[in-house]
Design an enzyme around this catalytic site. Sequence first.
Site, mmCIF file in Angstrom:
data_model
loop_
_atom_site.group_PDB
_atom_site.id
_atom_site.type_symbol
_atom_site.label_atom_id
_atom_site.label_comp_id
_atom_site.label_asym_id
_atom_site.label_seq_id
_atom_site.Cartn_x
_atom_site.Cartn_y
_atom_site.Cartn_z
ATOM 1 N N LYS A 1 49.311 31.425 47.901
ATOM 2 C CA LYS A 1 50.391 31.699 48.855
ATOM 3 C C LYS A 1 50.718 33.194 48.868
ATOM 4 O O LYS A 1 50.926 33.788 49.930
ATOM 5 C CB LYS A 1 51.625 30.864 48.500
ATOM 6 N N GLN B 1 58.007 25.674 44.005
ATOM 7 C CA GLN B 1 56.703 25.033 43.848
ATOM 8 C C GLN B 1 56.851 23.727 43.059
ATOM 9 O O GLN B 1 57.458 23.713 41.991
ATOM 10 C CB GLN B 1 55.746 26.000 43.116
ATOM 11 N N ASP C 1 59.828 25.111 53.267
ATOM 12 C CA ASP C 1 59.012 23.928 52.958
ATOM 13 C C ASP C 1 59.533 22.688 53.692
ATOM 14 O O ASP C 1 58.869 21.658 53.714
ATOM 15 C CB ASP C 1 59.045 23.658 51.443
#
Length: 288
Positions: free
Chosen positions: A53, A97, A120
């Site tokens: 990322k 994450q 997200d």
Amino acid sequence: MGNIIDGLAISKKIMHELKEEVDLLKEEKNIAPSLAVILVGNDPSSKIYVRNKAKACETLGIIAQEYYLPEDACECELLSLIKQLNEDDTVDGILLQSPIPSHLNIAKAFSKIKPEKDVDGFNPINIGMLSMGYPVYIPCTPLGVMKMFYEYNIDVEGKNCVIVGRSNIVGKPMAQLLINKSATVTICHTKTKDLKEKLLNADIIISATGKSKLITVDMIKEGTVIIDIGITRKEDGTISGDVDFENVRDKASYITPVPGGVGPMTVTMLMNNVILACKNRRNESEKN
Ligand code: NDP
């Protein structure tokens, strides 16, 4: 039969378009989008994902900041970092994450990320907006799958779509996106009776279990579209998907490989969401 959906190629094309957007933001408004990534603990796969990322951010000119908390970090440390990033005006997007260590409540952590920085799409507000059919930030993997359908002219309307896996981050939002596009959706999981019978009835199969070669050639009908989200890391360091690719590919009409299928799309959709968050925040502040 057996057209391979090239996630790498679509992802490169979209990354090129996103780079143009970032360059324009810099030229016209002198701003660079920024993403803060939080990693808790030492999960080796998570470290690879965070690195990928960060690399994608670098390619586009997005500022990436990484925040590491130890495996034994307490809830208050995590929530206080999220609060700090929520309040930091230089941060457009926040990504926690997953997985995080099991003593921490991930649902609570997601709910504390400001919806407008939730790139997200896991905050309950964004999940609710998606459920109501008014999505703002859509979870990256399911969004990537929908982009693949779009790029390959695969129409999901009225199709029997079977999703294997019901997680909050993949299976459930995937189902919601497909319902919003008028597909008929069945979700399977470990308690599903007769998975094969469900799969044989599918026009489109989307699998996200992490169980290598769970889906074999006898479980699909001729011409099915197969999207393999699952990732299993093998001892030799390579990865494989949920589908027995070599034997299934000739029976499918379209199929994604692992690697080179959904994986690159996930990262690219994250970049898409960070740029969107940056633009939305700037538009809001210009209105006020
Ligand atoms: P979870 O472990 O949270 O969920 C897995 C789901 O699969 C569960 O719903 C589970 O059912 C179901 N499942 C497991 N085994 C079977 C089985 N034998 N038959 C039917 N259902 C089964 O995983 P995630 O959703 O987070 O991720 C799924 C996979 O996708 C993983 O391999 C992950 O690495 C990969 N992934 C890939 C991404 C990419 O970019 N390519 C992005 C995100 C994830 P139950 O609920 O009953 O336990």
